[in-house]
Design a protein around this motif. Structure first.
Motif, PDB file in Angstrom:
ATOM      1  N   PRO A  22       1.194  -1.523  -0.209  1.00 60.26           N
ATOM      2  CA  PRO A  22      -0.182   0.003  -0.125  1.00 60.26           C
ATOM      3  C   PRO A  22       1.064   1.124  -0.707  1.00 60.26           C
ATOM      4  O   PRO A  22       0.395   2.048  -0.297  1.00 60.26           O
ATOM      5  N   PHE A  23       2.393   1.199   0.506  1.00 59.00           N
ATOM      6  CA  PHE A  23       2.781   2.527   0.124  1.00 59.00           C
ATOM      7  C   PHE A  23       3.268   2.468  -0.783  1.00 59.00           C
ATOM      8  O   PHE A  23       3.917   3.767  -0.929  1.00 59.00           O
ATOM      9  N   GLU A  27      -2.968   3.604  -5.486  1.00 62.44           N
ATOM     10  CA  GLU A  27      -4.510   3.243  -4.152  1.00 62.44           C
ATOM     11  C   GLU A  27      -4.512   2.215  -5.643  1.00 62.44           C
ATOM     12  O   GLU A  27      -5.318   1.190  -5.013  1.00 62.44           O
ATOM     13  N   TYR A  28      -4.967   2.657  -6.799  1.00 62.86           N
ATOM     14  CA  TYR A  28      -5.975   1.317  -7.852  1.00 62.86           C
ATOM     15  C   TYR A  28      -5.248   0.042  -7.746  1.00 62.86           C
ATOM     16  O   TYR A  28      -5.594  -0.861  -7.672  1.00 62.86           O
ATOM     17  N   ARG A  29      -3.621  -0.275  -7.460  1.00 59.34           N
ATOM     18  CA  ARG A  29      -3.112  -1.363  -7.952  1.00 59.34           C
ATOM     19  C   ARG A  29      -2.866  -2.308  -6.569  1.00 59.34           C
ATOM     20  O   ARG A  29      -2.798  -3.408  -6.505  1.00 59.34           O
ATOM     21  N   LEU A  32      -6.570  -3.950  -6.369  1.00 62.64           N
ATOM     22  CA  LEU A  32      -6.431  -5.138  -7.182  1.00 62.64           C
ATOM     23  C   LEU A  32      -5.542  -6.389  -6.790  1.00 62.64           C
ATOM     24  O   LEU A  32      -5.854  -7.095  -6.735  1.00 62.64           O
ATOM     25  N   PRO A  35      -8.910  -9.281  -4.702  1.00 59.94           N
ATOM     26  CA  PRO A  35      -9.352  -9.979  -4.889  1.00 59.94           C
ATOM     27  C   PRO A  35      -8.050 -10.879  -5.301  1.00 59.94           C
ATOM     28  O   PRO A  35      -8.800 -11.929  -5.168  1.00 59.94           O
ATOM     29  N   THR A 159     -12.304   3.536  -0.267  1.00 65.12           N
ATOM     30  CA  THR A 159     -10.792   3.545  -1.265  1.00 65.12           C
ATOM     31  C   THR A 159      -9.936   2.780   0.262  1.00 65.12           C
ATOM     32  O   THR A 159      -8.916   2.075   0.444  1.00 65.12           O
ATOM     33  N   LEU A 162     -10.806  -0.010   2.049  1.00 63.37           N
ATOM     34  CA  LEU A 162      -9.576  -1.244   0.719  1.00 63.37           C
ATOM     35  C   LEU A 162      -8.508  -0.867   1.326  1.00 63.37           C
ATOM     36  O   LEU A 162      -7.754  -2.522   1.228  1.00 63.37           O
ATOM     37  N   ILE A 163      -7.510  -0.178   1.389  1.00 62.26           N
ATOM     38  CA  ILE A 163      -6.412   0.283   1.337  1.00 62.26           C
ATOM     39  C   ILE A 163      -5.251   0.310   2.462  1.00 62.26           C
ATOM     40  O   ILE A 163      -4.106  -0.066   2.114  1.00 62.26           O
ATOM     41  N   GLY A 164      -6.145   0.389   3.234  1.00 60.83           N
ATOM     42  CA  GLY A 164      -5.840   0.348   4.766  1.00 60.83           C
ATOM     43  C   GLY A 164      -5.837  -1.151   5.040  1.00 60.83           C
ATOM     44  O   GLY A 164      -5.425  -2.255   4.863  1.00 60.83           O
ATOM     45  N   GLN A 278      -5.722 -10.045 -16.702  1.00 61.35           N
ATOM     46  CA  GLN A 278      -6.663  -9.164 -16.714  1.00 61.35           C
ATOM     47  C   GLN A 278      -6.509  -8.433 -16.721  1.00 61.35           C
ATOM     48  O   GLN A 278      -7.376  -7.256 -18.162  1.00 61.35           O
ATOM     49  N   ASP A 279      -6.500  -7.435 -15.515  1.00 63.03           N
ATOM     50  CA  ASP A 279      -6.198  -5.786 -15.844  1.00 63.03           C
ATOM     51  C   ASP A 279      -6.251  -5.334 -16.966  1.00 63.03           C
ATOM     52  O   ASP A 279      -5.948  -4.243 -17.523  1.00 63.03           O
TER      53      ASP A 279
ATOM     54  N   ARG B   5      -0.480   7.829   7.495  1.00 67.30           N
ATOM     55  CA  ARG B   5      -0.910   7.236   6.180  1.00 67.30           C
ATOM     56  C   ARG B   5      -1.751   6.947   5.671  1.00 67.30           C
ATOM     57  O   ARG B   5      -1.741   7.006   4.305  1.00 67.30           O
ATOM     58  N   LEU B   9      -2.027   8.767   2.378  1.00 69.56           N
ATOM     59  CA  LEU B   9      -2.239   7.600   0.610  1.00 69.56           C
ATOM     60  C   LEU B   9      -3.719   8.233   0.069  1.00 69.56           C
ATOM     61  O   LEU B   9      -3.888   8.486  -1.612  1.00 69.56           O
ATOM     62  N   ARG B  89     -12.866  -1.509 -12.856  1.00 69.61           N
ATOM     63  CA  ARG B  89     -12.143  -0.713 -13.924  1.00 69.61           C
ATOM     64  C   ARG B  89     -12.371   0.701 -13.598  1.00 69.61           C
ATOM     65  O   ARG B  89     -12.118   1.290 -13.670  1.00 69.61           O
ATOM     66  N   LEU B  95      -9.108   6.263  -9.697  1.00 72.00           N
ATOM     67  CA  LEU B  95      -7.405   6.107  -9.466  1.00 72.00           C
ATOM     68  C   LEU B  95      -6.550   6.514  -9.897  1.00 72.00           C
ATOM     69  O   LEU B  95      -5.681   6.647  -9.362  1.00 72.00           O
TER      70      LEU B  95
END
Lengths: 330, 425
Positions: A22-23, A27-29, A32, A35, A159, A162-164, A278-279, B5, B9, B89, B95
């Motif tokens: 995450p660091f 954010e998007y990756r 990903l 899943p 978001t 989710l990423i945290g 797939q991405d 953090r 972020l 998507r 993002l």
């Protein structure tokens, strides 16, 4: 350095790298990878059947759907915000379905096992699709944002959540379940499972209760599927019938083959590679399904042990004395 | 305040996207990025392609006129697939690609899943054809960031009114063949509710629920034929509709009875004359390509589309055009309100879009204060015209209705609205 210690150090290093993602990633990756964790857990279960038990299930997406719907029911119907409650409910529901289904399917192998699991999977999909009042039909059920270990994280938007906290929670859970699976496949039970895969008659002669061994593997696999399904449902915010559709089961098999079912970490690599591939393909071309199909064909033809078997294949290419023939999971 | 953090972020880059801070002045020089999510394969693949043509036309016109408030528009296109993949998507667009707005979405299942994610993530979104309804009930009545299309039932409401207007007293036995998902079930229920509302004596003799995208409807056709209804109502709209027509024609089902297809416009050019009789009620939703009263803009689009594809467009092009137009007008209104000092935030643009009126390809429309679109719908009985190899609407009997008369009011209950509202037929 012993092999066990080396493996443990490699696992810890991978875990540390993933924990720092995450660091390092945007954010998007980072989203990903969620899943990937969900699929990785489900695939560990599937590979217990497939790689170690020699049983290919074409209906396993059913258990991911059970986990996802359990997360929905837990949050919206039972008003239990806790993700641990959702996971517990998912596992219990998956076991409740897996006991009768597994009792029947475990008596068969090869195409008969595959077809039976496919039939039960589609039956379950029909149940989800048709019973509007219970399952929401085609629109599914909404999965609310859960609490983790009693913490709400209400100051974070979705978001950030989710990423945290959710990311690290899922990573820890995936690591724990991977360790448990490692112990299982290297226990006497794991030996019995491999023995019945390689020669069921001989295994029976040696005292292995073949059907019972397969049945237990089926139950463990179902529980792992439900946990993976619940983890997939939170980022999407929905449990929908397509999770149980046979094409999703096919995707699970694809990931396992892609990573290499003969290796413990193969499914984990398969999940990671599939999601990232797939991405990228979806970004590059609307014909991404075609490319995925070609990739599968190439792997089956050129590298049947999947990506984990690639180093051995390359060694064999450059060192004729080395061998790269397919070997079952050990 | 110490750096956390979370603050690292979320960062300054995410803040303009979230609409919390005005964009820096330098950002005004870059083009506005519009993320489009549309189906490109499967049962709704052609629908997505038609929508993309509508977007292409809209962006060509916008950029030729100098852009939106002076900034050019560029598109980033992603495919709509399953709810999980489409959510990914959408996150990628927001993002990674840092788009200013997301437009698109056709499937109800996907739009329902996506709505709360986009709302929670504060991503400005205008749906083409997606809904946030669970059945006929709104699940996001106070959405701030997600603007959705008209109610799914609008075409069924209009189709029911058209059937009553043209055929009252000419039918008793009715049957339905509708896709087996919530859209089909709600449309059929709405039709029956309208028959009751207008005291039409009727008897239901068959209900068929084929799977969406199913290509063998012989059993459904046989069941309808055996039931021998005077009138059949069908909200089928995907590639299975031409199949129904072909198989129904082969079985002698179509002739001698009345048919209402409130969403046939999705497949209009595939419903060839040789197997599609005239005299059916067809719904073309918010765009009828051969509308004799079409605006110069709509005529220009239809000619442009035909020149590019050798085909005739359907309503998804209008939904895409409408979404782009609502957003463009919202941006320009917000820019005007803000003055030259700074570019408006997405929160200000979203607020400016509420209540805005636009002229779309199919006619006038507006974005209600609650973020639900209202558009002009077109339906009528069909005729065969030698210029086309498929049925078109009888030019003398085309009906256009304002969306206000076709969907429940803000916060209203759909079934109560049917029972109590005044309908002009």
């Amino acid at each position: 350095m012993s092999g066990g210690l080396r493996r443990a150090l490699v696992a810890l290093a991978v875990l540390a790298v993933l924990a720092a993602m995450p660091f390092a990633l945007g954010e998007y990756r980072t989203t990903l990878l969620l899943p990937v964790f969900g699929y990785a857990i489900a695939l560990l279960g599937i590979n217990l059947l497939f790689g170690y038990g020699g049983l290919v299930s074409f209906g396993h997406a059913m258990f991911l759907a059970i986990g996802a719907y359990a997360a929905a029911v837990s949050g919206t119907v039972l008003r239990l915000a806790s993700f641990e409650a959702a996971l517990g409910l998912g596992v219990l529901a998956a076991l409740a379905v897996a006991i009768p289904v597994g009792a029947l399917c475990a008596r068969y192998t090869k195409i008969f096992f595959g077809m039976l699991t496919l039939a039960f999977g589609m039956l379950f999909h029909s149940f989800l699709f048709r019973l509007y009042d219970i399952t929401g039909g085609d629109q599914g059920l909404r999965v609310r944002r859960p609490t983790l270990l009693g913490f709400e994280f209400e100051d974070l938007d979705k978001t950030e959540f989710l990423i945290g906290p959710f990311y690290w929670y899922c990573l820890a859970l995936a690591a724990l379940l991977a360790w448990l699976m490692w112990r299982l496949v290297h226990s006497p039970f794991g030996l019995m499972l491999r023995a019945q895969r390689d020669n069921p008659r001989k295994a029976e002669y040696l005292g292995v209760e073949v059907a019972r061994t397969r049945f237990i593997a089926f139950l463990v696999s179902a529980a792992y599927g439900a946990v993976g399904g619940a983890m997939l449902a939170v980022p999407t915010g929905l449990a929908d019938p397509e999770l149980a559709y046979w094409t999703h089961s096919g995707t699970l098999i694809f990931m396992t083959v892609l990573g290499g079912f003969a290796h413990f970490a193969g499914p984990l690599l398969g999940a990671l590679t599939y999601v990232l591939l797939q991405d990228q393909l979806m970004t590059w071309t609307p014909y991404w399904r075609l490319v995925l199909g070609v990739v599968l064909a190439l792997i089956v033809l050129g590298c049947p042990q999947g990506l984990m078997g690639l180093p051995a294949l390359l060694r064999a290419r450059f060192r004729p004395s080395a061998t790269a023939r397919p070997v079952p999971a050990e | 305040m110490p750096a956390t953090r979370r603050s690292l972020l979320a960062g300054a880059a995410a803040a303009p996207l979230a609409g919390l801070l005005p964009m820096p002045a330098i950002a005004q020089n870059r083009p506005l990025r519009v993320g489009i999510i549309a189906p490109r394969a499967g049962v709704a693949g052609t629908v997505g392609e038609v929508g993309l043509r509508g977007v292409e036309f809209a962006v060509e016109k916008i950029n030729a006129a100098g852009g939106v408030a002076g900034r050019r528009v560029e598109l980033v296109i992603e495919e709509e697939t399953s709810p999980r993949e489409t959510t990914e998507r959408a996150r990628r667009l927001a993002l990674q690609e840092r788009v200013d707005v997301i437009q698109g979405i056709v499937s109800s299942g996907v739009s329902l899943a996506l709505g709360p994610v986009l709302e929670e993530s504060r991503i400005l979104t205008v749906y083409w054809d997606g809904t946030t309804q669970d059945g006929v009930n709104e699940t996001m009545p106070r959405s701030r960031w997600v603007f959705r299309s008209t109610d799914n039932e609008c075409e069924a409401v209009m189709g029911s009114l058209m059937a009553i207007k043209h055929w009252r007293g000419q039918f008793v036995t009715v049957a339905g063949i509708n896709p087996d998902y919530s859209y089909g079930r709600n449309n059929w229920a709405a039709f029956i509710a309208f028959l009751k509302r207008f005291n039409i004596e009727h008897r239901i003799v068959a209900e068929q629920w084929p799977r969406v995208g199913g290509m063998d409807l012989t059993a459904n056709v046989a069941a309808l034929k055996a039931a021998n209804p005077d009138l059949v109502f069908s909200s089928m709209l995907f590639a299975d509709l031409p199949v129904l027509m072909r198989q129904g024609h082969a079985a002698g089902l179509l002739e001698g009875r009345k048919w209402v297809f409130p969403a046939a416009g999705f497949q209009h050019t595939s419903l060839k004359r040789e197997f599609t009789p005239a005299g059916m009620i067809f719904g073309h939703n918010t765009l009828y390509f051969a509308d004799p009263q079409a605006s110069p803009l709509a005529r220009e689009f239809v000619e442009w589309y035909h020149a590019k594809t050798n085909d005739w467009p359907h309503w998804e092009a209008d939904r895409a055009f409408f979404a782009m137009e609502v957003w463009r007008r919202g941006v320009e209104k917000a820019v005007q309100a803000k003055g030259a000092s700074a570019w408006p935030s997405n929160a200000e643009i979203a607020e400016a879009m509420r209540g805005i009126k636009v002229v779309s390809l199919g006619g006038p429309g507006r974005m209600r204060r609650d973020g639900i679109a209202e558009q002009t719908f077109t339906q009528g009985p069909t005729v065969h015209d030698p210029r086309y190899d498929f049925p078109i609407l009888d030019p003398a009997k085309i009906t256009k209705l304002d969306g206000r008369g076709l969907q429940k009011p803000e916060g209203g209950d759909f079934w109560k609205w049917i029972a109590e509202a005044q309908f002009d037929i």
